[in-house]
Scaffold this motif. Structure first.
Motif, mmCIF file in Angstrom:
data_model
loop_
_atom_site.group_PDB
_atom_site.id
_atom_site.type_symbol
_atom_site.label_atom_id
_atom_site.label_comp_id
_atom_site.label_asym_id
_atom_site.label_seq_id
_atom_site.Cartn_x
_atom_site.Cartn_y
_atom_site.Cartn_z
ATOM 1 N N GLU A 65 0.773 -1.203 0.150
ATOM 2 C CA GLU A 65 0.026 0.003 -0.035
ATOM 3 C C GLU A 65 0.807 1.333 0.078
ATOM 4 O O GLU A 65 0.138 2.095 0.185
ATOM 5 N N SER A 66 1.976 1.201 -0.303
ATOM 6 C CA SER A 66 3.082 2.337 -0.154
ATOM 7 C C SER A 66 2.684 3.250 -1.376
ATOM 8 O O SER A 66 2.991 4.557 -1.233
ATOM 9 N N LEU A 67 2.251 2.857 -2.503
ATOM 10 C CA LEU A 67 1.667 3.590 -3.509
ATOM 11 C C LEU A 67 0.474 4.058 -3.535
ATOM 12 O O LEU A 67 -0.138 4.679 -4.659
ATOM 13 N N LYS A 68 -0.376 3.713 -2.828
ATOM 14 C CA LYS A 68 -1.656 3.843 -2.736
ATOM 15 C C LYS A 68 -2.119 5.294 -2.722
ATOM 16 O O LYS A 68 -2.904 5.829 -3.507
ATOM 17 N N THR A 69 -1.627 5.920 -1.651
ATOM 18 C CA THR A 69 -1.729 7.454 -1.535
ATOM 19 C C THR A 69 -1.449 8.193 -2.948
ATOM 20 O O THR A 69 -2.090 9.264 -3.301
ATOM 21 N N PRO A 70 0.107 8.056 -3.311
ATOM 22 C CA PRO A 70 0.394 8.750 -4.298
ATOM 23 C C PRO A 70 -0.538 8.557 -5.735
ATOM 24 O O PRO A 70 -0.837 9.542 -6.581
ATOM 25 N N LEU A 71 -1.056 7.236 -5.738
ATOM 26 C CA LEU A 71 -1.755 6.782 -6.898
ATOM 27 C C LEU A 71 -3.243 7.645 -6.968
ATOM 28 O O LEU A 71 -3.753 8.071 -7.705
#
Length: 971
Positions: free
Chosen positions: A600-606
């Motif tokens: 989920e590390s890229l969830k917010t940037p996405l």
């Protein structure tokens, strides 16, 4: 009260002689003080005059004012003792005291007798200052030479058996006239040149040189700035509470006008109505800063009151403000006269015009007045209370009728550039230049975009080649280790090739956008040109005379604006499309990078990238709609409904917290102020020339010819030298109101050349005329505060001659080198040093105070300014005379600082003191030389630092001279 009545009832029946005595000494002075203004020579309210006993007995419209058969029933007594304030007399001021009423009662009871052949009150209109001056004959006087000033004064002196003082020494006359005309002491070179000039024209040559010096305008500008109440704007930025922004332009106008020899009458007219005289001339418009200076943000009423009051005082010597509440008690000015003059100024307002190259009016602009409140009526305030206007009658603009003259108000038709300043040539030129600049910038950006695209395509080709090479190497790798390395290289090459491809796409977008921006800039220039053409036709009246031509131009303007709208939409669409593409790439990249569903590390940037993509698509849709709308409108039939330029009409606020109007300016000015200015500057006006001459004379001689410089009313007696005042007033007007001519006439007189001290201690003149009313000697004066500071800098060779410009901060004044006139002068910011030496009052300063107080001596003794300048003066002397001995240095210092030679005694004392100062400086300030120390480091002898100690001693001596009374005095 009972005691008072008892005393009255017990009064014996007085004889006619006693009654007359009481009338002359008690009753008539009371009536003159409290009643003549309404019941005297100028006006007789109710048909009643009270300026003679006969008139009092006769009474007015209501019948006799005294009843000799029944004195207690006298109408006069009834009215002064009336309990109802609205019916009691006098109508203004407090009621009569018991003692005053008792005196009236006793006089009436005794028969109301007055002197035989009693002379009634003189008509105030016959006052000496209210009759136009005429040129009296110059007394015949062989001693006066060719100067009428001396002829008039000699005749007056002879009548008093006064003898004139001898001429002052040439040195002191030069210092006197130089300080008077330029506000700076003479240089040693000027002093020596004057000493050596033995020609008959030596004195006149000096005067001509000084009057031609630009410093003359700076010196005399400060005098007139006192009278005209100069004050820089002040308040809490950006809010100006009093005076206004850029008021320094008015100050510079005063300096320039004085140096150019402008007539005083013209200066008055330009200050009051420069916007009506020369509405397109910024140099003239500067003059209206005189009116802008009265600005007060808290109340417009106070602003107008100050304008009326001080215009009257400064130019006419009239204290008209008394008539704001009631008819003037002394002068022939009715309350209605006050409001007629107020009506002259009622429409005027303040604005700041743009200047070439500067769009920010607050940062740099031209403050000026103009007529704005065109329909605002003027109402008389009941008892001067602005909350109680008499709205039944609108007061028309006018002047006090007692002074005569014509007041012809004619509205002034303004040129387009005056009522619409954005149509001035420089504004239009700057608009065109801005459009050209936008095209030039677009061309440069397009050139850069093309170069960037070329470069990115080359980079992409290189990256693609590198990728092909890497893929081939990968295919050729046979060993595991080689295969791993080749795969790493191929992966990096793939990423680089992708970045290069994106860079090419971005560069292509940038080029297309730059092309669109260029076309849009060209369309904007075409649209501007078309609109300006329509404006020009409108301003030429084409709508009335050439409607077909105007219609065609208007349609052309609309067509150009439609093309501009399409191109602006294309630019917006191009920018929005690029943003969509970039956001899509960002989303795609983040999705591709998400290889682990649990990561989920890229969830917010996405999520952020997806939101940006949605927003960019919304903007693209809006831009596309904008383009569609513009294209659709372009297909519609052309009309004359073009969009005019956005024009600005900024005003100052009417009062605190108000929002200033932005409505267009009026195309006409009322002409009221111009009518007033013409009346004031007319030769027939009895006051203007006299008031100006009196001010100028006062500054040369230290005392005016007429006792008051701002009140020429009935309370100011006829001047001792009224014939001289009138002669000078007529001469002033005949010279074209030339102030330089008047200065020269004054300073070339023998009276001006006299010494200021009495011939001897027991001079008989002292007993005859101790106050020097007859000018048997010159008056000793003190330098003004500004002259002191400027002289210190001038003597030190440090004075910066730069003229004009915005007011400099007071904080920089102590170390600053500009003339004092150029530093900020306002309520909230004044130089402390100046306030000690009678600097001008901010509110009004028609005549400066002249005081001698201990703080002045303390300032000269301890001021950093004086200490620093003393050091500089020493250096200046050294530059001129080199390493002179003490005697030569003392002689030079006296000539430079005091403008005269030292006496033998002064020279001897000074040389001895200077030598001793040098010894003291050597013994107390010299460092110890380690080579000359004895055991335990005790000093054996001081090191001789003759040069430094000598300079310190000389600086101390100069400091003493600056504290000499002859420095601050104008002898």
């Amino acid at each position: 009260m009972l005691l008072s009545w008892t005393m009255v009832l017990l009064l014996p029946i007085a004889k006619a002689g006693d009654v007359t005595h009481d009338y002359v000494h008690d009753v008539r002075p009371l009536l003159e003080r409290r009643c003549f203004s309404c019941h005297g020579a100028l006006q007789q309210k109710g048909g009643l005059r009270l300026d003679t006993a006969t008139a009092i007995r006769a009474g007015g419209d209501s019948g006799p004012s005294v009843d000799l058969k029944n004195p207690q029933a006298s109408l006069l007594l009834q009215r002064v003792t009336e309990s109802d304030p609205s019916q009691r007399m006098p109508a203004e001021g407090p009621p009569l005291t018991e003692t005053e009423v008792a005196a009236l009662r006793a006089w009436i009871a005794a028969g109301a007798v007055g002197p035989v052949n009693e002379i009634p009150q003189k008509d105030p209109r016959e006052h000496w200052a209210y009759r136009p001056p005429t040129r009296p004959p110059v007394p015949v006087d062989s001693k006066s030479g060719s100067n009428p000033i001396d002829a008039f004064l000699n005749a007056a002196r002879q009548s008093k058996k006064l003898t004139v003082s001898p001429p002052v020494h040439k040195d002191l006359w030069l210092r006197r006239v130089t300080l008077d005309l330029v506000g700076l002491p003479p240089t040693r070179e000027e002093l020596h040149a004057f000493r050596n000039d033995q020609s008959d024209s030596a004195f006149e040559s000096v005067i001509d040189r000084l009057l031609a010096n630009p410093a003359h305008g700076e010196r005399w500008a400060r005098h007139w700035m006192d009278v005209w109440r100069y004050c820089d704007g002040y308040g809490r930025p950006p809010e100006i509470l009093f005076s206004h922004h850029h008021i320094w332009r008015w100050r510079d106008w005063i300096v320039d006008s004085l140096n150019s020899g402008a007539g005083y009458d013209r200066m008055v007219m330009e200050m009051l109505a420069g916007d009506e005289i020369a509405p397109e001339d910024p140099d003239t418009l500067r003059a209206t800063g005189y009116l802008a200076r009265n600005w007060e943000t808290f109340t417009r009423n106070k602003w107008i009151e100050m304008t009326v009051e001080h215009t009257s005082r400064a130019f006419l010597g009239m204290t008209i403000q008394c008539a704001r509440c009631h008819d003037h008690k002394y002068d022939p000015i009715a309350q209605a006269d006050y409001f007629r003059m107020r009506a002259v100024f009622e429409p005027h307002h303040i604005r700041i015009d743009r200047l070439p190259g500067q769009s920010d009016r607050i940062k740099n602009g031209l403050v000026r007045v103009f007529d704005d409140f065109m329909t605002t009526p003027t109402h008389l305030f009941i008892r001067g209370d602005e909350s109680q206007p008499d709205t039944s009658v609108a007061i028309q603009p006018g002047i006090p009728a007692a002074f005569g003259g014509s007041f012809d108000v004619r509205p002034v038709e303004l040129p387009v550039s005056a009522f619409n300043p954005d149509k001035r040539a420089f504004v239009i030129q700057e608009a065109r230049a801005s459009a050209d600049s936008a095209i030039t910038k677009a061309l440069e950006e397009l050139k850069s975009a093309r170069a960037a695209l070329q470069q990115s395509m080359q980079s992409q080709a290189a990256a693609n080649q590198a990728l092909r090479d890497a893929e081939q190497a990968l295919q050729s790798a046979s060993k595991p280790e080689d295969h791993t390395a080749a795969r790493t290289t191929a992966t990096a090459a793939t990423e680089k090739s992708a970045r290069a491809r994106r860079a090419v796409l971005d560069a292509q977008h940038a080029q297309r956008r730059s092309e669109a921006v260029l076309v849009a800039a060209e369309a904007a220039r075409e649209a501007l040109a078309a609109v300006l053409t329509v404006e020009q036709l409108e301003d030429q009246g084409a709508k009335e005379t050439n409607l077909t031509g105007w219609n065609e131009a208007a349609r052309d303007a609309l067509a150009a604006q439609r093309r501009q709208a399409i191109m602006n939409a294309i630019v917006a669409e191009s920018v929005a499309q690029q943003a969509v593409d970039q956001a899509s790439i960002a989303v795609d990249g983040l999705i591709a990078a998400t290889t682990d569903p649990k990561d989920e590390s890229l969830k917010t940037p996405l999520a952020k990238a997806t939101t940006a993509l949605v927003e960019s698509r919304t903007k693209l849709a809006a831009a596309s709609k904008q383009r569609t709308t513009a294209e659709n409108e372009s297909g519609q039939p052309l009309t004359t409904d073009y969009k005019p330029r956005v024009l600005e009409f900024p005003r100052a606020k009417i009062s605190f917290r108000d929002e200033p109007s932005t409505a267009p300016y009026s195309q006409t000015s009322t002409g009221r102020r111009l009518a007033l200015a013409r009346w004031i500057a007319d030769r027939g006006n009895p006051l203007t020339a006299r008031v100006a001459v009196n001010q100028i004379w006062s500054r040369h001689f230290g005392q005016p010819l007429a006792r008051s410089v701002y009140d020429f009313g009935l309370r100011t007696p006829r001047p001792v030298h009224n014939d001289l005042l009138d002669w000078l007033a007529v001469e002033f007007m005949d010279s074209g109101w030339n102030m330089k001519h008047l200065h020269k006439l004054i300073v070339t007189s023998q009276t001006y050349r006299m010494q200021s001290s009495a011939v001897s201690v027991d001079d008989p003149n002292q007993a005859i005329d101790p106050d020097n009313h007859y000018y048997w000697r010159m008056n000793l004066r003190r330098m003004e505060a500004e002259v002191i500071r400027d002289s210190l800098l001038h003597l030190a060779g440090r004075l910066d001659p730069t003229r004009g410009g915005p007011a400099l901060p007071v904080a920089a004044a102590e170390d600053g080198l500009r003339r004092t006139i150029y530093y900020h002068h306002a309520r909230d910011e004044r130089m402390l040093f100046l306030t000690l030496f009678d600097a001008p009052n901010i509110e009004e300063c028609y005549r400066r105070d002249e005081t001698i107080v201990p703080q002045q001596a303390i300032a000269f003794t301890n001021s950093k300014l004086v200490f620093d300048r003393a050091d500089d003066i020493v250096k200046a002397i050294s530059t001129k005379v080199g390493d002179a001995n003490e005697a030569d240095f003392v002689s030079t210092a006296f000539e430079l600082v005091l403008g005269r030679s030292a006496t033998e005694t002064e020279r001897a004392v000074a040389v001895d003191g200077l030598q001793r100062l040098t010894i003291i400086e050597n013994s107390t300030t010299a460092p110890v030389n380690p080579a000359l120390t004895g055991p335990a480091g005790t000093a054996q002898a001081p090191v001789q630092t003759a040069t430094n100690s000598n300079e310190r001693a000389r600086a101390a001596f100069i400091h003493v001279l600056l504290n000499h009374n002859d420095f601050v005095s104008i002898r």
